[in-house]
Write a protein that holds these residues in place. Structure first.
Motif, PDB file in Angstrom:
ATOM      1  N   LYS A   1     -23.680  -0.205  16.538  1.00  0.00           N
ATOM      2  CA  LYS A   1     -23.115  -1.279  15.361  1.00  0.00           C
ATOM      3  C   LYS A   1     -24.070  -0.880  14.145  1.00  0.00           C
ATOM      4  O   LYS A   1     -25.011  -1.628  14.192  1.00  0.00           O
TER       5      LYS A   1
ATOM      6  N   ARG B   1     -10.498   7.605  -2.230  1.00  0.00           N
ATOM      7  CA  ARG B   1      -9.520   8.196  -2.961  1.00  0.00           C
ATOM      8  C   ARG B   1      -8.479   8.115  -4.114  1.00  0.00           C
ATOM      9  O   ARG B   1      -8.314   7.274  -4.973  1.00  0.00           O
ATOM     10  N   ASP B   2      -8.848   6.169  -3.376  1.00  0.00           N
ATOM     11  CA  ASP B   2      -8.337   5.347  -4.638  1.00  0.00           C
ATOM     12  C   ASP B   2      -9.211   5.317  -6.004  1.00  0.00           C
ATOM     13  O   ASP B   2      -8.103   5.357  -6.846  1.00  0.00           O
TER      14      ASP B   2
ATOM     15  N   SER C   1     -14.786   0.599   7.904  1.00  0.00           N
ATOM     16  CA  SER C   1     -14.962   1.597   8.410  1.00  0.00           C
ATOM     17  C   SER C   1     -15.393   3.054   7.464  1.00  0.00           C
ATOM     18  O   SER C   1     -15.047   2.740   6.749  1.00  0.00           O
ATOM     19  N   ASN C   2     -15.115   4.123   8.107  1.00  0.00           N
ATOM     20  CA  ASN C   2     -15.540   5.634   7.734  1.00  0.00           C
ATOM     21  C   ASN C   2     -13.799   5.542   7.336  1.00  0.00           C
ATOM     22  O   ASN C   2     -13.598   6.440   5.940  1.00  0.00           O
ATOM     23  N   ILE C   3     -12.939   5.622   7.841  1.00  0.00           N
ATOM     24  CA  ILE C   3     -11.495   5.580   7.741  1.00  0.00           C
ATOM     25  C   ILE C   3     -11.243   4.703   6.413  1.00  0.00           C
ATOM     26  O   ILE C   3     -10.577   5.300   5.288  1.00  0.00           O
ATOM     27  N   HIS C   4     -11.525   3.676   5.869  1.00  0.00           N
ATOM     28  CA  HIS C   4     -11.644   3.153   4.929  1.00  0.00           C
ATOM     29  C   HIS C   4     -12.419   3.611   3.851  1.00  0.00           C
ATOM     30  O   HIS C   4     -12.244   2.946   2.708  1.00  0.00           O
TER      31      HIS C   4
ATOM     32  N   SER D   1     -13.261   6.138   3.104  1.00  0.00           N
ATOM     33  CA  SER D   1     -12.664   7.819   2.480  1.00  0.00           C
ATOM     34  C   SER D   1     -11.308   7.243   2.344  1.00  0.00           C
ATOM     35  O   SER D   1     -11.055   8.021   0.522  1.00  0.00           O
ATOM     36  N   ARG D   2     -10.231   6.385   2.158  1.00  0.00           N
ATOM     37  CA  ARG D   2      -9.045   5.726   1.811  1.00  0.00           C
ATOM     38  C   ARG D   2      -9.602   5.147   0.441  1.00  0.00           C
ATOM     39  O   ARG D   2      -8.959   5.581  -1.308  1.00  0.00           O
TER      40      ARG D   2
END
Lengths: 81, 249
Positions: B77, B208-209, B199-202, B204-205
């Motif tokens: 990490k 977009r937001d 995280s990567n996922i957050h 990307s969210r």
């Protein structure tokens, strides 16, 4: 311990909404969500929330639910440190 | 003129410009900086410039490109601690702290000028105003770290990303590397996530937001500000901590 997954809709504030509540016995231990097309890892499962020993950073992504369940089981067996 | 000499002169001018961005140098100070021995190297993206535990004998001036400081944790990490732009010397601390307590890596292809510690030490010993400027740089460094701590501890994921995009906009603009509403930021989502602790996922969210809210568009390595005031308000960005004000004449 077997992990039981119950389907649920999650409001993540994003198109990622198909989820699973992960139970170890009668305890809710994690919430998983299916990654939508907006992600490079679309179709994989993301640890949306993990409780107790499953509260890790960064949250992992799993190829499928079987892999997620194996990770949850292994994580629950781990000592805290 | 041989390319190496040419790139060395460009590197010296980059440093002089940076040092004069918030202070005044006398002709003698400027000349002393220009006399610093530089070894200019072109480094590919992703390469470590100096590693945690190293005992470097030189400091690295970023001539062009983007550099980050980071710390690796068990299991691979990574936490990115700061980003560094052209004109900055991100491992200036190694002049006085012998052992690196973090690593330094090239986020993009980087041209770096390496300055031997002995030469830099002689410079700060003989030119007190240059020493004061470099000291000030390390204090600003610390101010930026404080702001990042606040973000990591108390801001939401969206605010953290917005705040970082504001900070970089202001810093890139200060060195003439940003337009009014856009700048180049060739970092991956994973690197952004490693900098703001999500995280990567957050990432990307959140991106977009931010786009859907009409605040900022991050795409193809370019950041385009759609609503600067909104971005500032959302992230509670106050550029005072960057201490970019020009000196009194």
């Amino acid at each position: 311990m077997t992990i039981e997954l119950k389907p649920v809709k999650i409001d993540t504030g994003s198109p990622d909404e198909e989820g699973r509540l992960a139970f170890a016995g009668d305890r809710l231990v994690a919430v998983l969500v299916l990654l939508s097309d907006e992600h490079a890892e679309a179709g994989k499962w993301f640890l949306e929330a993990g409780f107790g020993k499953l509260n890790v950073r960064p949250e992992p992504v799993f190829r499928d639910l079987a892999e997620a369940s194996r990770w949850i089981e292994a994580q629950l067996k781990r000592a805290l440190f | 003129m041989p390319r190496t000499i040419e790139s060395s002169i460009a590197a010296h001018e980059r440093l002089v410009t940076k040092l004069e961005s918030d202070s005044r140098l006398s002709d003698e100070d400027r000349e002393a900086v220009r006399q610093l021995p530089f070894t200019v190297k072109d480094l590919p993206r992703g390469v470590d410039i100096v590693r945690d535990g190293d005992r470097p004998a030189e400091c690295c001036l970023v001539v062009s490109g983007l550099v980050c400081r980071y710390k690796l944790l068990l299991g691979g990490k990574r936490q990115i601690l700061s980003f560094h732009l052209a004109g900055e010397i991100p491992d200036l601390q190694s002049l006085f702290l012998k052992r690196m307590d973090h690593s330094l890596a090239a986020i993009t292809p980087v041209r770096a000028a390496f300055i031997p510690h002995a030469a830099l030490r002689a410079l700060v010993g003989s030119r007190p105003s240059v020493a004061a400027i470099l000291w000030r740089e390390t204090l600003i460094d610390a101010a930026i770290f404080r702001e990042w701590i606040v973000g990591l501890g108390r801001r939401t994921a969206m605010q953290r990303v917005a705040h970082l995009l504001c900070e970089l906009a202001v810093r890139f603009r200060a060195v003439g590397l940003a337009g009014d509403h856009h700048y180049t930021l060739p970092v991956t989502q994973s690197e952004l996530g490693d900098a703001v602790g999500i995280s990567n996922i957050h990432v990307s969210r959140v991106l977009r937001d931010l786009r859907d809210a009409g605040l900022v568009l991050v795409s193809g390595g370019t950041v385009t500000t759609l609503n600067w005031d909104g971005l500032v308000e959302l992230s509670e960005f106050d550029p005072d901590y960057l201490h970019l004000t020009r000196p009194e004449p």
